[in-house]
Scaffold this motif. Structure first.
Motif, short mmCIF file in Angstrom:
data_model
loop_
_atom_site.label_atom_id
_atom_site.label_comp_id
_atom_site.label_asym_id
_atom_site.label_seq_id
_atom_site.Cartn_x
_atom_site.Cartn_y
_atom_site.Cartn_z
N THR A 184 0.84 -1.19 0.00
CA THR A 184 0.00 0.00 0.00
C THR A 184 0.88 1.24 0.00
O THR A 184 2.06 1.19 0.35
N GLN A 190 -14.73 2.07 0.36
CA GLN A 190 -14.16 2.46 -0.92
C GLN A 190 -14.56 3.89 -1.29
O GLN A 190 -13.76 4.64 -1.85
N LEU A 212 -12.39 6.29 0.58
CA LEU A 212 -11.04 6.34 0.02
C LEU A 212 -11.00 7.14 -1.27
O LEU A 212 -10.19 8.05 -1.44
N LEU A 213 -11.90 6.81 -2.21
CA LEU A 213 -11.86 7.42 -3.54
C LEU A 213 -12.35 8.86 -3.56
O LEU A 213 -11.84 9.69 -4.31
N TYR A 229 -3.66 3.27 -0.42
CA TYR A 229 -4.14 2.65 -1.66
C TYR A 229 -3.29 1.43 -2.00
O TYR A 229 -2.08 1.43 -1.80
N GLU A 268 -6.49 -0.32 -6.59
CA GLU A 268 -7.33 0.83 -6.27
C GLU A 268 -6.83 2.09 -6.97
O GLU A 268 -7.63 2.93 -7.41
N LEU A 269 -5.52 2.23 -7.09
CA LEU A 269 -4.97 3.37 -7.83
C LEU A 269 -5.33 3.28 -9.31
O LEU A 269 -5.64 4.29 -9.95
N ARG A 323 -8.89 4.32 -9.66
CA ARG A 323 -9.02 5.77 -9.58
C ARG A 323 -8.59 6.42 -10.90
O ARG A 323 -9.24 7.35 -11.40
#
Length: 324
Positions: A204, A273, A276-277, A284, A288-289, A292
């Motif tokens: 992460t 989520q 986070l986003l 992240y 997940e990156l 995004r």
């Protein structure tokens, strides 16, 4: 008893080595610059150029005959609808009473309209560039994490092969049954632990985005603090979507809900989520990156398509009003 003790010590040593390898790799911390893509200046927009909530009070027969409703909405996004209405009136006067003064008045008013449209064009390009920058920033870190994970998997695989080879040789060469057990069981335990470490190689990174261009679109707020008023108007006005049923922002949100846990936003994982986003950032993983970055790219495409709307109005503006 000694053999059992030796076996336990050997197994613990091998597992400890595997654990140390995992800890050393995962503990590496990455830091990213959250201000990298943020505009260097905070722009203030003249309230007089803000889009009208409704264009109906401004419409008359002259405007509707000269421009399509879609073009009038674009003019409203640019804050140029009053100037456009004045231009139509001046063009009519210039046709009925041709003179140098009337022609100059038309040219001056047209220049005012074009100036407002140019500001909106620059705003569209600016937002598009920021979205592109944020997407690239997320992609770069995701690629780095993936490369680090691949390197770690390769090292663990090589170590697992080496352990298997040593265990096999030790078991074959030694004639002592206890030693064979040590090599066989110890090597098997370490090989299994290395396999588990390979499966759990998720790193992460602290990735922050206090100026979050995704948040207002997801929340569908009436007014945005990060988008220019004209750009936000075009994102939230239903008439600018292909079918005219929902806004571009709403349709974009619906497409985002196909990604991961956003498909179930009311679940615990979905809320995590979203935080986070669409929040200020956090820890992240690479996937997940990448998610995004994909969302930013999708939003950027919608913003870029606004140039087509502006082109349509500019072409209508350059058309001779005296011709059918």
């Amino acid at each position: 008893m000694k053999t059992a003790t030796l076996l336990l010590l050997y197994s613990a040593l091998l597992l400890g080595l595997g654990s140390c390898t995992a800890t050393r790799t995962v503990s590496a911390a990455l830091q990213t610059d959250a201000e990298y893509c943020v505009p260097p200046l905070v722009y203030s927009y003249d309230p007089a150029t803000a889009p009208l909530l409704s264009i109906e009070p401004m419409l008359d027969s002259g405007l509707m005959a000269r421009f399509s409703r879609r073009s009038l909405l674009v003019a409203n996004a640019a804050g140029a609808l009053p100037q456009l209405k004045a231009l139509v009136r001046l063009e009519r006067v210039a046709r009925l009473q041709p003179s140098t003064a009337n022609t100059l008045a038309v040219l001056a008013e047209r220049q005012r309209v074009q100036s407002r449209l140019q500001l909106l064009t620059v705003a569209v390009a600016s937002v598009s560039a920021e979205l592109d920058c944020e997407g690239e920033r997320a992609n770069q870190i995701a690629n780095y994490l993936n490369a680090q994970a691949n390197t770690r998997v390769q090292r663990l695989t090589v170590l697992s092969i080496a352990v298997g080879a040593v265990s096999g040789v030790g078991t074959t060469v030694s004639s002592n049954q206890a030693v064979q057990y040590i090599f066989g069981i110890g090597g098997g335990l370490l090989t299994a632990s290395l396999g588990l470490l390979t499966l759990s190689s998720h790193r992460t990174v602290s990735f922050n985005h206090p100026r979050n261009l995704l948040a207002d679109v997801w929340q569908e707020v009436p007014a945005s603090s990060v988008y220019p008023p004209g750009v936000w108007y075009m994102l939230t006005e239903r008439a600018f979507s292909n079918r005219g049923e929902n806004s571009v922002a709403h349709n974009t949100r619906l497409r985002w809900q196909r990604y991961g846990q956003l498909a179930a936003p009311d679940t615990k994982a979905g809320r995590e989520q979203q935080a986070l986003l669409f929040g200020n950032g956090g820890l992240y993983e690479a996937d997940e990156l990448t998610q995004r970055a994909n969302m930013l790219d999708e939003l950027q495409s919608s913003v870029r398509l606004m140039s087509q709307e502006l082109q349509g109005l500019l072409m209508s503006l350059e058309k001779d009003p005296g011709r059918p």
